[in-house]
Scaffold this motif. Structure first.
Motif, PDB file in Angstrom:
ATOM      1  N   SER A   1      -8.074   8.804  -5.191  1.00 14.67           N
ATOM      2  CA  SER A   1      -8.638   8.034  -4.075  1.00 14.67           C
ATOM      3  C   SER A   1      -7.954   8.385  -2.756  1.00 14.67           C
ATOM      4  CB  SER A   1      -8.557   6.533  -4.346  1.00 14.67           C
ATOM      5  OG  SER A   1      -7.224   6.086  -4.283  1.00 14.67           O
ATOM      6  N   TYR A   2      -6.664   8.690  -2.801  1.00 15.86           N
ATOM      7  CA  TYR A   2      -5.967   9.105  -1.586  1.00 15.86           C
ATOM      8  C   TYR A   2      -6.395  10.514  -1.167  1.00 15.86           C
ATOM      9  CZ  TYR A   2      -2.468  11.034   1.488  1.00 15.86           C
ATOM     10  OH  TYR A   2      -1.854  11.669   2.541  1.00 15.86           O
TER      11      TYR A   2
ATOM     12  N   ASP B   1       3.160   4.396  -2.620  1.00 22.31           N
ATOM     13  CA  ASP B   1       2.783   2.985  -2.541  1.00 22.31           C
ATOM     14  C   ASP B   1       1.552   2.688  -3.388  1.00 22.31           C
ATOM     15  OD1 ASP B   1       4.899   2.503  -0.849  1.00 22.31           O
ATOM     16  OD2 ASP B   1       3.689   2.480   0.986  1.00 22.31           O
ATOM     17  N   ARG B   2       0.558   3.571  -3.331  1.00 26.76           N
ATOM     18  CA  ARG B   2      -0.647   3.380  -4.134  1.00 26.76           C
ATOM     19  C   ARG B   2      -0.323   3.420  -5.630  1.00 26.76           C
ATOM     20  NH1 ARG B   2      -6.024   5.467  -1.736  1.00 26.76           N
ATOM     21  NH2 ARG B   2      -5.744   5.080   0.484  1.00 26.76           N
ATOM     22  N   MET B   3       0.513   4.380  -6.022  1.00 24.20           N
ATOM     23  CA  MET B   3       0.869   4.478  -7.438  1.00 24.20           C
ATOM     24  C   MET B   3       1.709   3.285  -7.885  1.00 24.20           C
ATOM     25  SD  MET B   3       1.478   8.528  -8.141  1.00 24.20           S
ATOM     26  CE  MET B   3       2.449   8.898  -6.690  1.00 24.20           C
ATOM     27  N   GLN B   4       2.594   2.790  -7.010  1.00 25.20           N
ATOM     28  CA  GLN B   4       3.411   1.630  -7.355  1.00 25.20           C
ATOM     29  C   GLN B   4       2.538   0.405  -7.584  1.00 25.20           C
ATOM     30  OE1 GLN B   4       7.024   1.641  -7.710  1.00 25.20           O
ATOM     31  NE2 GLN B   4       6.326  -0.158  -8.823  1.00 25.20           N
ATOM     32  N   ARG B   5       1.513   0.207  -6.745  1.00 22.41           N
ATOM     33  CA  ARG B   5       0.592  -0.925  -6.927  1.00 22.41           C
ATOM     34  C   ARG B   5      -0.115  -0.845  -8.279  1.00 22.41           C
ATOM     35  NH1 ARG B   5      -0.477  -0.287  -1.355  1.00 22.41           N
ATOM     36  NH2 ARG B   5      -2.333   0.938  -1.780  1.00 22.41           N
TER      37      ARG B   5
ATOM     38  N   GLY C   1      -5.539  20.756   4.444  1.00 18.18           N
ATOM     39  CA  GLY C   1      -4.803  21.627   5.347  1.00 18.18           C
ATOM     40  C   GLY C   1      -3.578  20.979   5.957  1.00 18.18           C
ATOM     41  N   THR C   2      -3.359  19.689   5.680  1.00 18.32           N
ATOM     42  CA  THR C   2      -2.193  18.985   6.202  1.00 18.32           C
ATOM     43  C   THR C   2      -1.247  18.641   5.060  1.00 18.32           C
ATOM     44  OG1 THR C   2      -3.200  16.795   5.989  1.00 18.32           O
ATOM     45  CG2 THR C   2      -3.579  17.961   8.068  1.00 18.32           C
ATOM     46  N   VAL C   3      -0.090  18.144   5.411  1.00 19.80           N
ATOM     47  CA  VAL C   3       0.888  17.714   4.409  1.00 19.80           C
ATOM     48  C   VAL C   3       0.509  16.310   3.939  1.00 19.80           C
ATOM     49  CG1 VAL C   3       3.319  17.203   4.007  1.00 19.80           C
ATOM     50  CG2 VAL C   3       2.686  19.103   5.501  1.00 19.80           C
ATOM     51  N   PRO C   4       0.436  16.088   2.619  1.00 20.95           N
ATOM     52  CA  PRO C   4       0.080  14.747   2.149  1.00 20.95           C
ATOM     53  C   PRO C   4       1.184  13.733   2.462  1.00 20.95           C
ATOM     54  CG  PRO C   4       0.626  16.167   0.303  1.00 20.95           C
ATOM     55  CD  PRO C   4       0.639  17.027   1.520  1.00 20.95           C
ATOM     56  N   ASN C   5       0.783  12.507   2.693  1.00 19.85           N
ATOM     57  CA  ASN C   5       1.708  11.419   2.975  1.00 19.85           C
ATOM     58  C   ASN C   5       2.228  10.877   1.640  1.00 19.85           C
ATOM     59  OD1 ASN C   5       2.989   9.028   3.644  1.00 19.85           O
ATOM     60  ND2 ASN C   5       1.492   8.490   5.211  1.00 19.85           N
ATOM     61  N   LEU C   6       3.426  11.316   1.253  1.00 21.03           N
ATOM     62  CA  LEU C   6       3.978  10.928  -0.044  1.00 21.03           C
ATOM     63  C   LEU C   6       4.333   9.452  -0.106  1.00 21.03           C
ATOM     64  CD1 LEU C   6       6.202  14.020  -0.857  1.00 21.03           C
ATOM     65  CD2 LEU C   6       3.870  13.540  -1.580  1.00 21.03           C
ATOM     66  N   VAL C   7       4.663   8.854   1.032  1.00 19.03           N
ATOM     67  CA  VAL C   7       4.953   7.414   1.054  1.00 19.03           C
ATOM     68  C   VAL C   7       3.692   6.639   0.703  1.00 19.03           C
ATOM     69  CG1 VAL C   7       5.653   5.485   2.502  1.00 19.03           C
ATOM     70  CG2 VAL C   7       6.847   7.668   2.694  1.00 19.03           C
TER      71      VAL C   7
END
Length: 147
Positions: A100-101, A119-123, A109-115
């Protein structure tokens, strides 16, 4: 023709981890010993969730794939056993949260936002195992662009 080949490759990569873990999920043997996890951490509370492969979709097809490896730190022995026993469901929920992210918020083409991914995986893990039971750690996230 090339597009269909890409679809076949993505489908096979998405199915491979499920097939390799199906014997363990069906009760075949004790906990699988992952030597790579042992090298990463000597911790007995670390449960590895490797091989989460998610395609990156664009309007005209797939632009690449992201491969994510995650670790769950679970201090409670009973909950750790429950997590290992329900690993197919945990893998699926983690894969869906990353999907979903990657196909909603992420700009190819950009760097993924790991934070944000963490957070999504923690939820998702809090929903599956209970809040505060496990801590999600992203071990690696690699973007494989299609040429």
């Amino acid at each position: 023709m090339i597009r269909y080949l890409k679809y076949a490759i993505v489908a096979s990569l998405l199915l491979f981890p499920s097939v390799s873990l199906s014997a363990h999920a069906a009760g075949g043997g004790s906990e699988p010993e992952d030597k790579a996890v042992t090298r990463i951490t000597g911790s007995k509370i670390y449960v590895a969730v490797t091989g989460l492969n998610i395609p990156i979709a664009e309007w005209d097809g797939f632009s690449g794939m992201v491969a994510v490896d995650v670790g769950l730190e679970i201090a409670d022995n009973d909950m750790r056993k429950k997590a290992v026993a329900t690993m197919p469901r945990i893998r699926d929920s983690l894969r869906r949260s990353i999907h979903s992210y990657m196909n909603g918020t992420y700009m190819p083409g950009t760097v993924p936002n790991l934070v944000m991914m963490g957070d999504r995986m923690q939820r998702v893990i809090d929903h599956s195992l209970g809040e505060g039971v496990a801590k999600v750690t992203i071990a690696s996230a690699i973007i494989h662009p299609y040429s």
